[in-house]
Design a protein around this motif. Structure first.
Motif, PDB file in Angstrom:
ATOM      1  N   THR A 258       0.820  -1.223   0.000  1.00 19.68           N
ATOM      2  CA  THR A 258       0.000   0.000   0.000  1.00 19.68           C
ATOM      3  C   THR A 258       0.849   1.267   0.000  1.00 19.68           C
ATOM      4  OG1 THR A 258      -0.161  -0.192   2.410  1.00 19.68           O
ATOM      5  CG2 THR A 258      -1.978  -1.101   1.125  1.00 19.68           C
ATOM      6  N   LEU A 259       1.999   1.182  -0.649  1.00 19.93           N
ATOM      7  CA  LEU A 259       2.915   2.319  -0.682  1.00 19.93           C
ATOM      8  C   LEU A 259       2.494   3.378  -1.692  1.00 19.93           C
ATOM      9  CD1 LEU A 259       6.273   0.371  -0.733  1.00 19.93           C
ATOM     10  CD2 LEU A 259       5.439   1.798   1.152  1.00 19.93           C
ATOM     11  N   ASP A 260       2.917   4.598  -1.426  1.00 16.70           N
ATOM     12  CA  ASP A 260       2.792   5.669  -2.407  1.00 16.70           C
ATOM     13  C   ASP A 260       3.543   5.254  -3.691  1.00 16.70           C
ATOM     14  OD1 ASP A 260       2.227   8.921  -2.143  1.00 16.70           O
ATOM     15  OD2 ASP A 260       3.707   8.368  -3.667  1.00 16.70           O
ATOM     16  N   GLN A 261       2.970   5.585  -4.823  1.00 18.78           N
ATOM     17  CA  GLN A 261       3.554   5.185  -6.116  1.00 18.78           C
ATOM     18  C   GLN A 261       5.001   5.633  -6.282  1.00 18.78           C
ATOM     19  OE1 GLN A 261       2.064   3.179  -8.414  1.00 18.78           O
ATOM     20  NE2 GLN A 261       3.991   3.231  -9.570  1.00 18.78           N
ATOM     21  N   ARG A 262       5.366   6.778  -5.665  1.00 22.04           N
ATOM     22  CA  ARG A 262       6.738   7.283  -5.880  1.00 22.04           C
ATOM     23  C   ARG A 262       7.786   6.312  -5.350  1.00 22.04           C
ATOM     24  NH1 ARG A 262       8.733  11.351  -1.389  1.00 22.04           N
ATOM     25  NH2 ARG A 262       7.251  10.928   0.263  1.00 22.04           N
ATOM     26  N   TRP A 263       7.433   5.540  -4.302  1.00 23.95           N
ATOM     27  CA  TRP A 263       8.412   4.586  -3.765  1.00 23.95           C
ATOM     28  C   TRP A 263       8.524   3.371  -4.684  1.00 23.95           C
ATOM     29  CZ3 TRP A 263      11.136   7.437  -1.043  1.00 23.95           C
ATOM     30  CH2 TRP A 263      10.604   8.356  -0.137  1.00 23.95           C
ATOM     31  N   LEU A 264       7.406   2.977  -5.267  1.00 24.24           N
ATOM     32  CA  LEU A 264       7.462   1.873  -6.236  1.00 24.24           C
ATOM     33  C   LEU A 264       8.284   2.294  -7.451  1.00 24.24           C
ATOM     34  CD1 LEU A 264       3.723   0.746  -6.004  1.00 24.24           C
ATOM     35  CD2 LEU A 264       5.704  -0.284  -4.879  1.00 24.24           C
ATOM     36  N   ASP A 265       8.080   3.547  -7.870  1.00 25.83           N
ATOM     37  CA  ASP A 265       8.839   4.063  -9.021  1.00 25.83           C
ATOM     38  C   ASP A 265      10.338   4.097  -8.697  1.00 25.83           C
ATOM     39  OD1 ASP A 265       6.451   4.377 -10.340  1.00 25.83           O
ATOM     40  OD2 ASP A 265       6.320   6.554 -10.026  1.00 25.83           O
ATOM     41  N   LEU A 266      10.671   4.473  -7.485  1.00 25.44           N
ATOM     42  CA  LEU A 266      12.087   4.503  -7.087  1.00 25.44           C
ATOM     43  C   LEU A 266      12.697   3.103  -7.192  1.00 25.44           C
ATOM     44  CD1 LEU A 266      14.584   5.898  -5.803  1.00 25.44           C
ATOM     45  CD2 LEU A 266      13.618   5.283  -3.563  1.00 25.44           C
TER      46      LEU A 266
ATOM     47  N   GLY B 150      13.367 -12.038  -2.889  1.00 28.19           N
ATOM     48  CA  GLY B 150      12.541 -12.971  -3.654  1.00 28.19           C
ATOM     49  C   GLY B 150      11.046 -12.775  -3.526  1.00 28.19           C
ATOM     50  N   GLY B 151      10.629 -11.566  -3.111  1.00 24.64           N
ATOM     51  CA  GLY B 151       9.197 -11.297  -3.015  1.00 24.64           C
ATOM     52  C   GLY B 151       8.694 -10.592  -4.268  1.00 24.64           C
ATOM     53  N   CYS B 152       7.382 -10.724  -4.505  1.00 23.97           N
ATOM     54  CA  CYS B 152       6.807 -10.073  -5.692  1.00 23.97           C
ATOM     55  C   CYS B 152       5.956  -8.877  -5.297  1.00 23.97           C
ATOM     56  CB  CYS B 152       5.971 -11.069  -6.491  1.00 23.97           C
ATOM     57  SG  CYS B 152       4.529 -11.647  -5.589  1.00 23.97           S
ATOM     58  N   VAL B 153       5.982  -8.508  -4.018  1.00 28.83           N
ATOM     59  CA  VAL B 153       5.097  -7.453  -3.534  1.00 28.83           C
ATOM     60  C   VAL B 153       5.869  -6.166  -3.232  1.00 28.83           C
ATOM     61  CG1 VAL B 153       3.271  -8.932  -2.629  1.00 28.83           C
ATOM     62  CG2 VAL B 153       5.293  -8.488  -1.237  1.00 28.83           C
ATOM     63  N   GLY B 154       5.155  -5.042  -3.302  1.00 23.56           N
ATOM     64  CA  GLY B 154       5.712  -3.753  -2.940  1.00 23.56           C
ATOM     65  C   GLY B 154       6.948  -3.385  -3.738  1.00 23.56           C
ATOM     66  N   MET B 155       7.877  -2.696  -3.071  1.00 26.33           N
ATOM     67  CA  MET B 155       9.103  -2.278  -3.753  1.00 26.33           C
ATOM     68  C   MET B 155       9.954  -3.484  -4.141  1.00 26.33           C
ATOM     69  SD  MET B 155      10.132   1.039  -1.446  1.00 26.33           S
ATOM     70  CE  MET B 155      11.585   1.488  -2.389  1.00 26.33           C
ATOM     71  N   MET B 156       9.835  -4.573  -3.389  1.00 27.24           N
ATOM     72  CA  MET B 156      10.606  -5.787  -3.727  1.00 27.24           C
ATOM     73  C   MET B 156      10.244  -6.276  -5.123  1.00 27.24           C
ATOM     74  SD  MET B 156      10.383  -7.895  -0.173  1.00 27.24           S
ATOM     75  CE  MET B 156      11.539  -9.130  -0.739  1.00 27.24           C
ATOM     76  N   GLY B 157       8.949  -6.339  -5.394  1.00 26.07           N
ATOM     77  CA  GLY B 157       8.510  -6.763  -6.720  1.00 26.07           C
ATOM     78  C   GLY B 157       8.927  -5.767  -7.786  1.00 26.07           C
ATOM     79  N   ALA B 158       8.819  -4.475  -7.447  1.00 20.69           N
ATOM     80  CA  ALA B 158       9.132  -3.423  -8.431  1.00 20.69           C
ATOM     81  C   ALA B 158      10.607  -3.415  -8.804  1.00 20.69           C
ATOM     82  CB  ALA B 158       8.706  -2.064  -7.878  1.00 20.69           C
ATOM     83  N   VAL B 159      11.489  -3.618  -7.836  1.00 18.62           N
ATOM     84  CA  VAL B 159      12.925  -3.585  -8.161  1.00 18.62           C
ATOM     85  C   VAL B 159      13.289  -4.769  -9.057  1.00 18.62           C
ATOM     86  CG1 VAL B 159      13.788  -4.812  -6.094  1.00 18.62           C
ATOM     87  CG2 VAL B 159      15.218  -3.120  -7.207  1.00 18.62           C
ATOM     88  N   ALA B 160      12.685  -5.924  -8.805  1.00 23.41           N
ATOM     89  CA  ALA B 160      12.977  -7.100  -9.636  1.00 23.41           C
ATOM     90  C   ALA B 160      12.394  -6.926 -11.040  1.00 23.41           C
ATOM     91  CB  ALA B 160      12.414  -8.355  -8.964  1.00 23.41           C
ATOM     92  N   ASP B 161      11.161  -6.434 -11.119  1.00 20.00           N
ATOM     93  CA  ASP B 161      10.554  -6.199 -12.439  1.00 20.00           C
ATOM     94  C   ASP B 161      11.367  -5.151 -13.211  1.00 20.00           C
ATOM     95  OD1 ASP B 161       8.542  -8.030 -11.999  1.00 20.00           O
ATOM     96  OD2 ASP B 161       7.077  -6.521 -11.323  1.00 20.00           O
ATOM     97  N   GLY B 162      11.807  -4.112 -12.507  1.00 21.52           N
ATOM     98  CA  GLY B 162      12.595  -3.060 -13.148  1.00 21.52           C
ATOM     99  C   GLY B 162      13.900  -3.601 -13.700  1.00 21.52           C
ATOM    100  N   ALA B 163      14.540  -4.470 -12.945  1.00 20.53           N
ATOM    101  CA  ALA B 163      15.812  -5.054 -13.405  1.00 20.53           C
ATOM    102  C   ALA B 163      15.581  -5.921 -14.642  1.00 20.53           C
ATOM    103  CB  ALA B 163      16.441  -5.877 -12.278  1.00 20.53           C
ATOM    104  N   ARG B 164      14.541  -6.752 -14.601  1.00 15.43           N
ATOM    105  CA  ARG B 164      14.285  -7.637 -15.756  1.00 15.43           C
ATOM    106  C   ARG B 164      13.872  -6.846 -16.986  1.00 15.43           C
ATOM    107  NH1 ARG B 164      12.472 -11.177 -11.547  1.00 15.43           N
ATOM    108  NH2 ARG B 164      10.392 -10.280 -11.668  1.00 15.43           N
ATOM    109  N   ALA B 165      13.088  -5.785 -16.788  1.00 13.35           N
ATOM    110  CA  ALA B 165      12.654  -4.967 -17.931  1.00 13.35           C
ATOM    111  C   ALA B 165      13.845  -4.352 -18.638  1.00 13.35           C
ATOM    112  CB  ALA B 165      11.683  -3.885 -17.460  1.00 13.35           C
ATOM    113  N   ALA B 166      14.942  -4.137 -17.901  1.00 19.45           N
ATOM    114  CA  ALA B 166      16.154  -3.567 -18.494  1.00 19.45           C
ATOM    115  C   ALA B 166      17.142  -4.664 -18.897  1.00 19.45           C
ATOM    116  CB  ALA B 166      16.803  -2.610 -17.494  1.00 19.45           C
ATOM    117  N   GLY B 167      16.670  -5.900 -18.908  1.00 15.17           N
ATOM    118  CA  GLY B 167      17.515  -7.003 -19.383  1.00 15.17           C
ATOM    119  C   GLY B 167      18.426  -7.600 -18.334  1.00 15.17           C
ATOM    120  N   GLY B 168      18.166  -7.280 -17.070  1.00 13.15           N
ATOM    121  CA  GLY B 168      19.044  -7.758 -16.001  1.00 13.15           C
ATOM    122  C   GLY B 168      18.691  -9.147 -15.508  1.00 13.15           C
ATOM    123  N   HIS B 169      19.645  -9.710 -14.768  1.00 11.59           N
ATOM    124  CA  HIS B 169      19.482 -11.044 -14.186  1.00 11.59           C
ATOM    125  C   HIS B 169      19.057 -10.871 -12.732  1.00 11.59           C
ATOM    126  CE1 HIS B 169      20.398 -15.378 -14.009  1.00 11.59           C
ATOM    127  NE2 HIS B 169      20.751 -15.134 -12.757  1.00 11.59           N
TER     128      HIS B 169
END
Ligand SMILES: CC(C)=CCNc1ncnc2c1ncn2[C@@H]1O[C@H](COP(=O)(O)O)[C@@H](O)[C@H]1O
Length: 181
Positions: A13-21, A40-59
């Motif tokens: 339930t975080l403010d979007q700016r933290w997910l964006d960060l 290894g979580g898919c929720v909150g900023m944990m999920g966002a950082v992993a999705d962000g890394a993969r979207a940029a081609g990261g492992h």
């Protein structure tokens, strides 16, 4: 290229700016060629950082206890998902598999992880960079309080210097890369 462990909030339930960060952090980390190690979580900023890394081609390497897999919060899109039997063994595996630690805004779990890796560094149990991202002053109250520890003799100045505090994602990754050589 390094394996960088990111500690951050799991709240849904975080403010979007933290997910964006978190998304920006994952993306920048991947663009610089680093691997993301996470809880290894898919929720909150944990999920966002992993999705962000993969979207940029990261492992991405996620390390998560079985109990959280059972609650269906595992990052099933992780390139590698290591499942541990508990929170303590998970933290040990995250520390062992990482070359550096970056803490983003978070709550109790994030602080627990930050203080464990920082304490271990002060005891020379590892020599890996420990960086705190104080984005928008999120941690300024904590940092101010911590700055009183050495003058009060509750901590030694060299120990305090092992925590690198920065205020932007590029500065955080620059600090890690400079210390890893
Ligand atoms: C409802 C439910 C079970 C949510 C899932 N919750 C979680 N899933 C994965 N890792 C977590 C979770 N809660 C805490 N952690 C660990 O603690 C940190 C986040 O805790 P917090 O949100 O700052 O305090 C993360 O870096 C992670 O390693």
């Amino acid at each position: 290229m390094a394996a960088i462990c990111v500690f951050c909030a799991s709240s849904r339930t975080l403010d979007q700016r933290w997910l964006d960060l978190a998304t920006v952090t994952g993306g920048e980390l991947a663009r610089r060629g680093h691997t993301l190690v996470s809880g290894g979580g898919c929720v909150g900023m944990m999920g966002a950082v992993a999705d962000g890394a993969r979207a940029a081609g990261g492992h991405t390497l996620g390390i998560i206890p079985q109990a959280l897999v059972d609650l269906e919060v595992a990052d099933l899109h992780a390139d590698e998902l290591v499942i541990t039997d508990g929170m303590a063994s998970r933290k040990t595996a995250m520390i062992d598999k990482s070359d550096a630690f970056l803490t983003l805004p978070g709550g109790l779990g994030t602080l627990d992880e930050l203080f464990e890796v920082w304490t271990m560094a002060t005891l020379s149990m590892h020599h890996k960079p420990v960086v705190l991202l104080d984005q928008d002053g999120f941690y300024s109250g904590l940092v101010n309080w911590l700055n009183g520890l050495a003058p009060g003799s509750f901590a030694r100045k060299p120990a305090m210097d092992l925590l690198v505090v920065v205020d932007s994602v590029p500065a955080a990754l620059d600090a890690i890369e400079a210390r890893l050589g």
